[in-house]
Write an enzyme that holds these catalytic residues in place. Structure first.
Site, PDB file in Angstrom:
ATOM      1  CE  LYS A   1      20.295  33.137  35.740  1.00 14.62           C
ATOM      2  NZ  LYS A   1      20.451  32.151  34.696  1.00 14.62           N
TER       3      LYS A   1
ATOM      4  NE  ARG B   1      14.939  33.783  35.776  1.00 14.23           N
ATOM      5  CZ  ARG B   1      15.149  32.548  36.140  1.00 14.23           C
ATOM      6  NH1 ARG B   1      14.486  32.033  37.132  1.00 14.23           N
ATOM      7  NH2 ARG B   1      16.048  31.805  35.519  1.00 14.23           N
TER       8      ARG B   1
ATOM      9  CG  ASN C   1      15.492  37.958  29.481  1.00 15.07           C
ATOM     10  OD1 ASN C   1      16.139  36.956  29.191  1.00 15.07           O
ATOM     11  ND2 ASN C   1      14.398  37.907  30.203  1.00 15.07           N
TER      12      ASN C   1
ATOM     13  CG  HIS D   1      23.181  32.468  24.599  1.00 11.27           C
ATOM     14  ND1 HIS D   1      21.979  32.947  24.145  1.00 11.27           N
ATOM     15  CD2 HIS D   1      23.255  32.855  25.900  1.00 11.27           C
ATOM     16  CE1 HIS D   1      21.351  33.586  25.116  1.00 11.27           C
ATOM     17  NE2 HIS D   1      22.102  33.541  26.196  1.00 11.27           N
TER      18      HIS D   1
ATOM     19  CD  GLU E   1      24.188  35.504  29.234  1.00 11.52           C
ATOM     20  OE1 GLU E   1      23.916  36.182  30.252  1.00 11.52           O
ATOM     21  OE2 GLU E   1      23.357  35.277  28.348  1.00 11.52           O
TER      22      GLU E   1
ATOM     23  CE  LYS F   1      14.034  32.313  32.632  1.00 11.51           C
ATOM     24  NZ  LYS F   1      14.185  33.396  31.634  1.00 11.51           N
TER      25      LYS F   1
ATOM     26  CD  GLU G   1      11.703  35.946  32.472  1.00 14.93           C
ATOM     27  OE1 GLU G   1      12.875  35.598  32.617  1.00 14.93           O
ATOM     28  OE2 GLU G   1      11.104  35.866  31.390  1.00 14.93           O
TER      29      GLU G   1
ATOM     30  CG  HIS H   1      16.516  34.849  22.790  1.00 20.71           C
ATOM     31  ND1 HIS H   1      15.748  35.127  23.889  1.00 20.71           N
ATOM     32  CD2 HIS H   1      17.542  34.094  23.240  1.00 20.71           C
ATOM     33  CE1 HIS H   1      16.291  34.575  24.963  1.00 20.71           C
ATOM     34  NE2 HIS H   1      17.382  33.949  24.600  1.00 20.71           N
TER      35      HIS H   1
ATOM     36  NE  ARG I   1       1.483  13.768  37.154  1.00 25.84           N
ATOM     37  CZ  ARG I   1       0.911  12.593  37.349  1.00 25.84           C
ATOM     38  NH1 ARG I   1       1.265  11.852  38.382  1.00 25.84           N
ATOM     39  NH2 ARG I   1      -0.027  12.156  36.537  1.00 25.84           N
TER      40      ARG I   1
ATOM     41  CG  HIS J   1      19.240  37.554  26.734  1.00 29.46           C
ATOM     42  ND1 HIS J   1      20.269  38.285  27.279  1.00 29.46           N
ATOM     43  CD2 HIS J   1      19.552  36.246  26.964  1.00 29.46           C
ATOM     44  CE1 HIS J   1      21.146  37.470  27.837  1.00 29.46           C
ATOM     45  NE2 HIS J   1      20.734  36.226  27.655  1.00 29.46           N
TER      46      HIS J   1
END
Lengths: 369, 369
Positions: B230, B245, B249, B269, B179, B137, B240, B256, B115, B252
């Site tokens: 960022k 946030r 993207n 990417h 990016e 993330k 997000e 994606h 955990r 993106h």
């Protein structure tokens, strides 16, 4: 009768509804405005309850194999795939319908699905209500270790429908009752004495909800007390980084090792906790932390409810294997085990450094005196 | 030269050290007092860096197969098992040494190990530094979808050692640079114009850190700007759930879908993001949200750095398969896609409801005008 408590676990509001009836999907959705699609998660035992919740609505049901042995990554992947197939986005709602195993897995699945989806737990077993459902711990078993993998992800909405207890097997009642007794031992608030007297004066054969109205009210009261006490402790220390939440583990260091060394699923969690509490009393007594009268009162209460209290436990054939399981405990800090033992009024943590392995071996092997 | 920034992501302090040298295990441990044991996580490419970090200390190294195709549960389980075998408790420290794939997986592993264990990221690729390493993330790919599973788990300590870029392949430079350009487009602070001019005046062939001191300083500046921008955006909206946030993207949603429909790992990417940004400019232009001059400036900059800007993308043989991949996007809310397009000064979110599938098909198929 209906009790509602709202806790704040690390900034997440968690509302617990203890009520007679099983909620409908509409009830749940009303309380969860803003979510888009729902997925019900259950096992064979709780499938009828999940179906009742769904009613005539359209919501897929993901049925998992029942029991602790199914608390695996494979089951988690089944949940994630069902959610994907049902088209849930991260604003989707996972509804776990079941005891601790189902609620832990549904909550873990929700916590990692697209980095966190919505979650509601409908707790259907006594143990689930007083233990797993409240407090945000999620997880599954790996490498033979209970909840080796998990997250903290408190459910914003938790239902405890007493109606779902009517078909609970005797073994499950017994498992839940042990956690209730543990919680009463921890209770240092002004409810403490009332809660304890309630348990001492309870008819220990009361393992059925279909008893008289009066007896049913007693069970309800036990659940409500337990939820309040656990909720308060978790609010003070939501991620178990402080000194509060660890107290909930009274008896659990021994219990987890018993569950692991007996083989996961062979002894119920509550029965292991009851047995572990007796060991914790013995440890506290040996260290001068548990007053003799208190230790005896706890052991007597556990015995009156029919729990196995003797050491070695019938399922432990090999004390050294048990000691090894003990060393795998995930609450270890800097390589040291920790134990929680009853004190004069509440309970207290003991670092494993203060406990010789000789003393532990004697406690586990039943050769203390 | 050394930059240090400390961000607060949802209550977790995250310190970023942009520096020339690779840190030693002692450096990392000094900054992480209180942890007990460490595990280094890397792939074949970053193994020498992990070994250099370890030096003569005793700390196990868990080497994973390289690349996006290894971003699986199997790799996560390998990390968890290595941590268990090394005897890490929940006070253990996971040190991810690599680009985005390694840091995402090391961080996900840390977030679910008992955990939640300790975490440090040593980011070794340009893309990793300006994208994955900062902001919390974590995740891995499942059912063919990028980062379908994950958590928010900010690393309290992040190193970006520029020395590790000296062996970075050309393709990786290009991936990271996209990016950086995206982040510059988002920048509405007073640094915005400076950052943009820096990029416009940069020698686009500058894809090697072994360039002159002056050119190296430019790259460092780009990384520092990107991390600041960022970090500020994530601080405002760590999970997000707000409106900030999601702006990260930009490009993106298209990127994606391109990565998914081309097959994970077939297009980098950053290259997908560059291509997606051009599509976002086209969408913004069609909706009257992106001023023509701004769209052209962005596309020209991307073209000057050698990115594929034309539609359809050479790897898209089937526009309808691409449209399907688009529908699987995990940012969907209430079943609707969302897009981020450049605006006059920063960028703005567009709900998929405002975008006809005919328009999308034309943008993707390159039949817009």
């Amino acid at each position: 009768m209906k009790w509602e408590y709202t806790f704040s676990f690390g900034g997440v509001l968690s509302r617990v509804c203890i009520q007679n009836d099983i909620p409908s999907l509409d009830d749940i959705v009303d309380s969860n405005r803003g979510f888009s699609k729902a997925l019900l998660i259950c096992d064979a035992h709780t499938l009828p309850i999940a179906q009742q919740i769904r009613g005539s609505q359209e919501a897929p049901i993901c049925e998992l194999p029942p029991g602790e042995t199914a608390k695996t990554w494979a089951s988690i992947e089944t949940i994630l795939e069902a959610a994907k197939d049902a088209g849930l986005g991260r604003d989707g709602l996972f509804i776990g319908v079941g005891g601790g195993v189902i609620s832990d897995m549904a909550a873990f699945g929700a916590s990692i699905y697209m980095r966190g989806a919505g979650l509601c737990i409908v707790s259907t077993s006594l143990l689930g209500m007083v233990d797993a459902a409240v407090g945000g711990k999620t997880g599954f078993d790996l490498f033979g270790m209970k909840n080796f993998v998990g997250t903290f992800y408190p459910a914003p909405l938790i239902y405890m429908p007493i109606a779902s207890l009517s078909t609970l097997p005797q073994k499950e009642w017994k498992s839940g009752m042990a956690e209730i007794i543990k919680t009463a031992v921890l209770d240092t608030a002004d409810t403490g004495e009332t809660f304890w007297s309630l348990l001492v004066n309870m008819d220990p054969s009361l393992f059925a909800i279909d008893a008289t109205e009066e007896k049913r009210a007693e069970i309800l009261e036990c659940i409500a007390y337990s939820v309040q006490i656990k909720g308060r402790i978790v609010e003070a220390d939501p991620k178990e980084t402080g000194k509060d939440r660890v107290l909930l583990n009274l008896g659990h260091t021994f219990a987890h090792a018993l569950e692991s060394s007996a083989g996961l699923g062979r002894v119920s969690h509550g029965e292991a906790v009851a047995w572990g509490m007796v060991r914790a009393c013995e440890l506290g007594l040996a260290l001068g932390l548990t007053p003799q009268a208190r230790g005896e009162a706890i052991v007597n209460l556990l015995r009156s409810f029919g729990y196995e209290t003797a050491a070695p436990h019938p399922l432990i054939s090999d004390v050294s294997a048990f000691m090894q399981a003990l060393q795998g405990d995930k609450k270890k800090k800097a390589g040291n085990l920790s134990f929680v033992v009853p004190s004069q009024t509440g309970s207290v943590m003991v670092s494993g450094e203060q406990v010789s392995s000789l003393l532990l071996t004697r406690i586990i092997g039943g050769t203390l005196s």
